[in-house]
Design a protein around this motif. Sequence first.
Motif, mmCIF file in Angstrom:
data_model
loop_
_atom_site.group_PDB
_atom_site.id
_atom_site.type_symbol
_atom_site.label_atom_id
_atom_site.label_comp_id
_atom_site.label_asym_id
_atom_site.label_seq_id
_atom_site.Cartn_x
_atom_site.Cartn_y
_atom_site.Cartn_z
ATOM 1 N N PHE A 14 -16.120 -33.676 -33.544
ATOM 2 C CA PHE A 14 -15.834 -32.704 -35.086
ATOM 3 C C PHE A 14 -15.167 -31.128 -34.666
ATOM 4 C CE2 PHE A 14 -18.229 -30.097 -38.285
ATOM 5 C CZ PHE A 14 -18.345 -29.384 -37.945
ATOM 6 N N SER A 15 -14.658 -30.848 -33.476
ATOM 7 C CA SER A 15 -14.138 -29.948 -33.154
ATOM 8 C C SER A 15 -12.635 -29.910 -33.403
ATOM 9 C CB SER A 15 -14.560 -28.875 -31.357
ATOM 10 O OG SER A 15 -13.600 -28.436 -31.362
ATOM 11 N N TRP A 16 -11.971 -31.260 -33.420
ATOM 12 C CA TRP A 16 -10.690 -31.143 -33.169
ATOM 13 C C TRP A 16 -10.097 -31.301 -34.704
ATOM 14 C CZ3 TRP A 16 -8.137 -34.638 -28.588
ATOM 15 C CH2 TRP A 16 -8.562 -34.295 -27.772
ATOM 16 N N ARG A 17 -11.402 -32.559 -35.564
ATOM 17 C CA ARG A 17 -11.524 -32.380 -36.739
ATOM 18 C C ARG A 17 -10.842 -31.315 -37.610
ATOM 19 N NH1 ARG A 17 -15.636 -35.632 -37.711
ATOM 20 N NH2 ARG A 17 -16.760 -34.227 -38.410
ATOM 21 N N ILE A 18 -11.477 -30.238 -37.041
ATOM 22 C CA ILE A 18 -12.313 -28.561 -37.930
ATOM 23 C C ILE A 18 -10.632 -27.860 -37.718
ATOM 24 C CG2 ILE A 18 -14.651 -28.935 -38.953
ATOM 25 C CD1 ILE A 18 -14.360 -26.748 -36.694
ATOM 26 N N ARG A 19 -10.277 -28.655 -36.638
ATOM 27 C CA ARG A 19 -8.748 -27.584 -36.489
ATOM 28 C C ARG A 19 -7.680 -28.268 -36.143
ATOM 29 N NH1 ARG A 19 -13.458 -25.931 -33.046
ATOM 30 N NH2 ARG A 19 -13.668 -23.924 -32.587
ATOM 31 N N ALA A 20 -7.947 -29.463 -36.688
ATOM 32 C CA ALA A 20 -6.638 -29.960 -37.148
ATOM 33 C C ALA A 20 -5.783 -29.626 -37.746
ATOM 34 C CB ALA A 20 -6.675 -31.767 -37.268
ATOM 35 N N PRO A 21 -3.826 -29.235 -37.471
ATOM 36 C CA PRO A 21 -3.946 -30.334 -36.563
ATOM 37 C C PRO A 21 -3.523 -30.000 -34.652
ATOM 38 C CG PRO A 21 -1.612 -28.617 -37.846
ATOM 39 C CD PRO A 21 -3.114 -28.403 -37.915
ATOM 40 N N ALA A 22 -4.053 -28.690 -34.619
ATOM 41 C CA ALA A 22 -4.339 -28.168 -33.208
ATOM 42 C C ALA A 22 -4.738 -28.599 -32.455
ATOM 43 C CB ALA A 22 -4.593 -26.431 -33.149
ATOM 44 N N PHE A 23 -4.595 -29.487 -31.678
ATOM 45 C CA PHE A 23 -5.544 -30.643 -31.173
ATOM 46 C C PHE A 23 -6.167 -29.791 -29.996
ATOM 47 C CE2 PHE A 23 -4.836 -33.519 -33.613
ATOM 48 C CZ PHE A 23 -5.422 -33.985 -34.421
ATOM 49 N N SER A 24 -6.824 -28.678 -29.363
ATOM 50 C CA SER A 24 -6.692 -28.238 -28.129
ATOM 51 C C SER A 24 -8.049 -28.108 -27.659
ATOM 52 C CB SER A 24 -6.281 -26.603 -28.398
ATOM 53 O OG SER A 24 -7.404 -25.481 -29.778
ATOM 54 N N CYS A 25 -7.951 -27.888 -26.145
ATOM 55 C CA CYS A 25 -9.559 -27.831 -25.622
ATOM 56 C C CYS A 25 -9.892 -26.606 -26.335
ATOM 57 C CB CYS A 25 -9.534 -27.327 -24.191
ATOM 58 S SG CYS A 25 -10.518 -26.969 -23.090
#
Length: 465
Positions: free
Chosen positions: A43-54
């Motif tokens: 969920f975190s990566w989906r809403i922050r795409a395209p930045a796949f950060s920790c």
Amino acid sequence: MAATVEILKKMQSKITCSICRGYFCEPVTIGCGHSFCQACLSFSWRIRAPAFSCPECKQVSQDREIPLVNRRLAELTELGKQVSSKLLESTEEQSQCDTHKKPLKHFCEEDLTALCVTCCETPEHGAHKISSIQEAAQKYRRELQHLQIRLGKHLEEDKELHSRMESPTYEWLHLFHHEKSKVHTLLEEEESRSLQRCKQQEKARWKRLKEYGKSLKDLMLELKETRHLLNLDLLQDAKQLLGRCEAVLAQRAQAVIPVLEEYYTPGLIKILYKFKVDLTMDPTSADSSVTVSEDLKSAKAGEGWQVETKFPDDFPRHYVFAKQSFTLGDQYWVVDVTQLSQWTLGIYTPRMRTFEGMEVDSAVILLHCVKKEGEFYLQTYPGSLNHRVKGPLPWIGVYLRDLPATVVFYDVLRCTLIYRFSALIFKGPVTPVFSPGPPLPGTNPGTMTLFPADSHLCACCYSRG
């Protein structure tokens, strides 16, 4: 005991997801070494795409795929949960009453105090409701879990509202501008002020939604953190937390449902009076829940009207038609609803095509007023209006126009627009519809009255008495 609690906290921190604040569920570990629940990371990566950060250290991941479940960490989490449970039980067994030096195994529901067996026998608590520590903790955990579910649902709904507000529609600005354009020479300055006020109100609503969403998130985090509390600590804070949850939930209507603002159109209201028609009600069309007066100018709810029925499902059973129907031209009528807290007004036509191109049989267009917890709400059917109003609306004007077909509702006393239906095509005669209820529990049914075509209405004529 303090050392045990400290060890428990350190152990829990190693098997807790920093996103959801709960124990790992199908944990995954990314390149930087930090671990999260698989669903939380996705969920975190989906809403922050395209930045796949920790989510924890913000280091950008080179791998754009969600890692496989870390089975060893999953097993460690299960083991940690079991150890935590055992430590909590052993720690609580060591807790003793300061006065009698006996284990605290009971809980006073009235004083919210942990008790030993001797405390339970004292006059101070003898008449109080006493339960075991385990029973009391389970009770409050269930209540907090229920509130967590409710808050979670509201949080998801508010996320959807936020997403809608990010690209706001200017429906109200369009409606207001369309009405003002008919008398733009007289109302140009008023239009400018109203448009500015509309933007400010939309901005204020966005702020209220944002603040309400933050309150929901903060409470969700607090509720999740109660999983790790000792029973005694949980019981000490539970009642206060429950109170805060209920207070936030009570603010929902204020935060989510907007107030219907007043868009001033005095010139247009005066123009509409030249289209005023003299209506009467058809008593043969009224069902047993509505009674019509002898002069056919008013109606009220009968004793058989059940207040529990819901709009619009109950509408076909509780109405009265006008004797007159219209096929062409402009018509305008005004209805006095001063004595009513809840009512419905509108039109009926055997067949209609909507602005979306849909053919509808037995179509109705309605404005519905309902009172809940001291607040008045206006809803349209069909349509998107669901707003609170600042007080009761005593006189409602209904304007019907053909070619292009339009139905508009006005607050006659304040000379303001309520709502406008447009781009309609009527396939048959149009008949005004009236519904004087349902009455509120414990109140006498009020009367809905049609104003004569030659009546003159202004603020000085209105009296609540």
